[in-house]
Design an enzyme around this catalytic site. Structure first.
Site, short mmCIF file in Angstrom:
data_model
loop_
_atom_site.label_atom_id
_atom_site.label_comp_id
_atom_site.label_asym_id
_atom_site.label_seq_id
_atom_site.Cartn_x
_atom_site.Cartn_y
_atom_site.Cartn_z
N CYS A 1 0.79 -1.22 0.00
CA CYS A 1 0.00 0.00 0.00
C CYS A 1 0.83 1.28 0.00
O CYS A 1 1.45 1.61 -1.00
CB CYS A 1 -1.00 -0.02 1.14
N ARG B 1 -12.25 7.00 -0.78
CA ARG B 1 -11.29 5.93 -0.46
C ARG B 1 -11.84 4.60 -0.99
O ARG B 1 -13.06 4.39 -1.02
CB ARG B 1 -11.06 5.81 1.05
N HIS C 1 -3.65 -5.48 2.39
CA HIS C 1 -3.31 -5.55 3.82
C HIS C 1 -3.98 -6.78 4.42
O HIS C 1 -4.57 -7.58 3.74
CB HIS C 1 -3.92 -4.34 4.55
N1 GLN Z 1 -2.04 6.92 2.29
C1 GLN Z 1 -2.19 6.10 1.14
C2 GLN Z 1 -3.58 6.18 0.54
O1 GLN Z 1 -4.45 6.58 1.15
C3 GLN Z 1 -1.87 4.65 1.52
C4 GLN Z 1 -2.82 4.10 2.54
C5 GLN Z 1 -2.37 2.74 3.10
O2 GLN Z 1 -1.19 2.41 3.20
N2 GLN Z 1 -3.36 1.95 3.53
O3 GLN Z 1 -3.80 5.80 -0.55
#
Ligand code: GLN
Length: 250
Positions: free
Chosen positions: A93, A127, A194
């Site tokens: 990520c 998101r 993840h």
């Molecule tokens: N900050 C990055 C995003 O929002 C990665 C997030 C993460 O590692 N879960 O895309």
């Protein structure tokens, strides 16, 4: 045999238990009698390609990414040399995003990347959150599924001709539209998954261990002795079913 691991920024990039991936690799190596030595590589610490067989980096919020990005960029040349020299890599990520050329956050400010992976990332308004299921073929003819969890604002665009890690069966993946997830460059893997990823995908843990072992010995990736993965398979099945039932809904 010994596998030497460089864990990038363990204090900054470690969300959704990403650190758990190291524990899985260490146990699965140990159960095969392979020494597994982990060294943290933080801000200001050098990356010496000759000293590592595997590089690992976890995920993180925009704030943590901004704190390490200048240092990671300065490590770019050594990381590119390491990957070109056959060092294995797993990047998750936020770490995955910063191994590309840049990550532009939703306010338009751009974090430079290490330029290791052929990609760039631009954050969107919404998101992309939820369970994910991919189909991967890291070895010709050997199709496997990969199950995990994603939570990212970033939309990652692979360069023309770049190789994704897998095809999205359920979930958003790199950008919610391309149908691809992650990126693969030789023995280097980048992914949004993840969970942590490896407890529910032991085949990928073993693939990464075998790639790192190949670097350590200078030979081919060894066929590792099979383990009883019944619990891991159950976790994979539960995660896959969740992804199929609800993955990829904005
Ligand atoms: N900050 C990055 C995003 O929002 C990665 C997030 C993460 O590692 N879960 O895309």
């Amino acid at each position: 045999m010994k596998i030497r691991v460089g864990h990038l920024y363990p204090d900054y990039l470690n969300i959704y238990a990403d650190r758990g991936n190291i524990a899985v690799l260490a146990n699965r190596a140990g159960w095969r009698g392979i020494d597994f030595e982990v060294r943290s590589i933080g801000i200001g610490d050098p990356v010496r390609p000759a000293d590592v067989d595997l590089i690992y980096v976890g995920g993180g919020q925009d704030r943590e990414q901004a704190l390490i990005a200048p240092d990671l960029t300065a490590k770019g040349e050594a990381l590119r040399e390491a990957v070109a020299g056959g060092v294995a890599m797993l990047a998750v990520c936020g770490g995955y995003q910063l191994l590309g050329r840049f990550y532009r956050d939703r306010y338009g400010s751009e974090l430079p990347g290490a330029g290791v992976l052929p990609l760039h990332t631009v954050a969107g308004e919404r998101r992309m959150i939820g369970d994910v299921l991919l189909e991967c073929e890291l070895e010709p003819g050997d199709r496997r599924t990969l199950a995990g969890f994603e939570n990212h604002a970033g939309r990652t665009i692979l360069d023309e001709g770049a190789t994704p890690l897998g095809r999205v069966l359920a979930g958003f993946g790199n950008d919610g539209t391309s149908g691809h997830e992650g990126c693969r460059l030789g023995r280097a893997i980048g992914t949004y998954l993840h969970g942590p990823l490896l407890p529910r995908n032991p085949w990928l843990a073993d693939w990464i261990l075998a790639q790192a072992a190949a670097h350590a010995t200078g030979g081919d990736p060894p066929v590792l002795e099979p383990l009883d993965d019944s619990l891991e398979s159950e976790a994979h099945a539960v995660s896959s079913a969740r992804a199929r039932s609800r993955g990829g809904r904005l």
